[in-house]
Write an enzyme that holds these catalytic residues in place. Structure first.
Site, short mmCIF file in Angstrom:
data_model
loop_
_atom_site.label_atom_id
_atom_site.label_comp_id
_atom_site.label_asym_id
_atom_site.label_seq_id
_atom_site.Cartn_x
_atom_site.Cartn_y
_atom_site.Cartn_z
N LYS A 1 77.90 48.40 86.92
CA LYS A 1 78.28 47.09 87.44
C LYS A 1 77.78 46.88 88.89
O LYS A 1 77.35 47.85 89.55
CB LYS A 1 79.80 46.95 87.35
N TYR B 1 81.57 38.67 78.02
CA TYR B 1 83.01 38.96 78.10
C TYR B 1 83.85 37.89 77.37
O TYR B 1 85.03 37.75 77.68
CB TYR B 1 83.44 39.07 79.56
N ASN C 1 85.06 48.18 89.00
CA ASN C 1 85.30 49.53 88.47
C ASN C 1 84.05 50.22 87.94
O ASN C 1 84.11 51.03 87.02
CB ASN C 1 86.44 49.50 87.44
N HIS D 1 80.82 49.66 82.61
CA HIS D 1 81.33 49.15 81.33
C HIS D 1 80.83 50.09 80.23
O HIS D 1 79.73 50.62 80.33
CB HIS D 1 80.77 47.74 81.04
N GLU E 1 77.13 44.39 71.40
CA GLU E 1 76.74 44.44 72.83
C GLU E 1 75.30 44.91 73.02
O GLU E 1 74.59 44.42 73.90
CB GLU E 1 77.72 45.34 73.59
N1 UDP Z 1 89.72 43.82 84.35
C1 UDP Z 1 90.25 43.29 85.50
N2 UDP Z 1 91.61 43.25 85.64
C2 UDP Z 1 92.47 43.73 84.69
C3 UDP Z 1 91.91 44.28 83.51
C4 UDP Z 1 90.52 44.31 83.38
O1 UDP Z 1 89.52 42.85 86.38
O2 UDP Z 1 93.69 43.68 84.88
C5 UDP Z 1 88.26 43.84 84.20
C6 UDP Z 1 87.69 45.22 84.49
O3 UDP Z 1 86.45 45.06 85.17
C7 UDP Z 1 87.46 45.80 83.10
C8 UDP Z 1 87.08 44.54 82.32
O4 UDP Z 1 87.89 43.51 82.86
O5 UDP Z 1 86.49 46.80 83.10
C9 UDP Z 1 87.28 44.62 80.83
O6 UDP Z 1 88.62 45.02 80.57
P1 UDP Z 1 88.95 46.10 79.46
O7 UDP Z 1 90.44 46.09 79.27
O8 UDP Z 1 88.10 45.86 78.26
O9 UDP Z 1 88.59 47.50 80.17
P2 UDP Z 1 87.40 48.55 79.98
O10 UDP Z 1 87.07 48.58 78.52
O11 UDP Z 1 86.24 48.07 80.81
O12 UDP Z 1 87.96 49.84 80.48
#
Ligand code: UDP
Length: 141
Positions: free
Chosen positions: A11, A51, A114, A117, A128
């Site tokens: 990211k 997304y 974070n 992805h 994807e």
């Molecule tokens: N995200 C966020 N706030 C939250 C939860 C998720 O900004 O409270 C963002 C974060 O960047 C995350 C992405 O949305 O990686 C997708 O969320 P997901 O629950 O799918 O997490 P991941 O699969 O990336 O661990």
């Protein structure tokens, strides 16, 4: 265990920190091969499309803003159990909760920024990967 492919995105926060190579090294030393890769500065439309599953979530707008804030590095990883392996290497979504030694524990700043992805299941991986790479541009080896 079956050989799988998964989609990984480094990211904008991690690209800006200049740690693409360090993250690639984690993949390679853990048996994941990079079989396709490209750097992209996502448009708003591309980020919203990627997304779309999170469209109704309260963090959607901020997530899209973050994902278009700078270039990302997108790659397809291939290997035995690649989908779960990549998720293990990434660590929990919130870096504060991520296990020591995971990519998010080491390189991420917050739950929004974070670092990486990774596809979470075979069906999402297929969708994807196709979102970013025509099948012809993925090189099994
Ligand atoms: N995200 C966020 N706030 C939250 C939860 C998720 O900004 O409270 C963002 C974060 O960047 C995350 C992405 O949305 O990686 C997708 O969320 P997901 O629950 O799918 O997490 P991941 O699969 O990336 O661990």
């Amino acid at each position: 265990m079956a050989v799988e492919r998964t989609l990984s995105i480094i990211k904008p926060d991690a690209v800006a920190k200049n740690v693409i190579g360090k993250i690639y090294s984690r993949f390679e030393t853990n048996g994941l091969k990079i079989v396709a890769a490209r750097m992209i500065h996502l448009s708003r439309q591309e980020a919203e499309g990627f997304y779309a599953v999170h469209k109704a979530r309260p963090f959607f707008k901020d997530l899209v803003e973050f994902m278009i804030s700078g270039p990302v590095m997108v790659q397809v990883l291939e290997g035995e159990g690649a989908i779960a392996k990549n998720r293990d290497l990434m660590g929990a979504t919130d870096p504060k909760k991520a296990e020591a030694g995971t990519i998010r524990a080491d390189f991420a700043d917050s739950i929004d920024a974070n670092a990486v992805h990774g596809s979470d299941a075979a069906e999402t991986a297929a969708v994807e990967i196709a979102y970013f790479f025509p099948a012809l541009n993925v090189y099994s080896r």
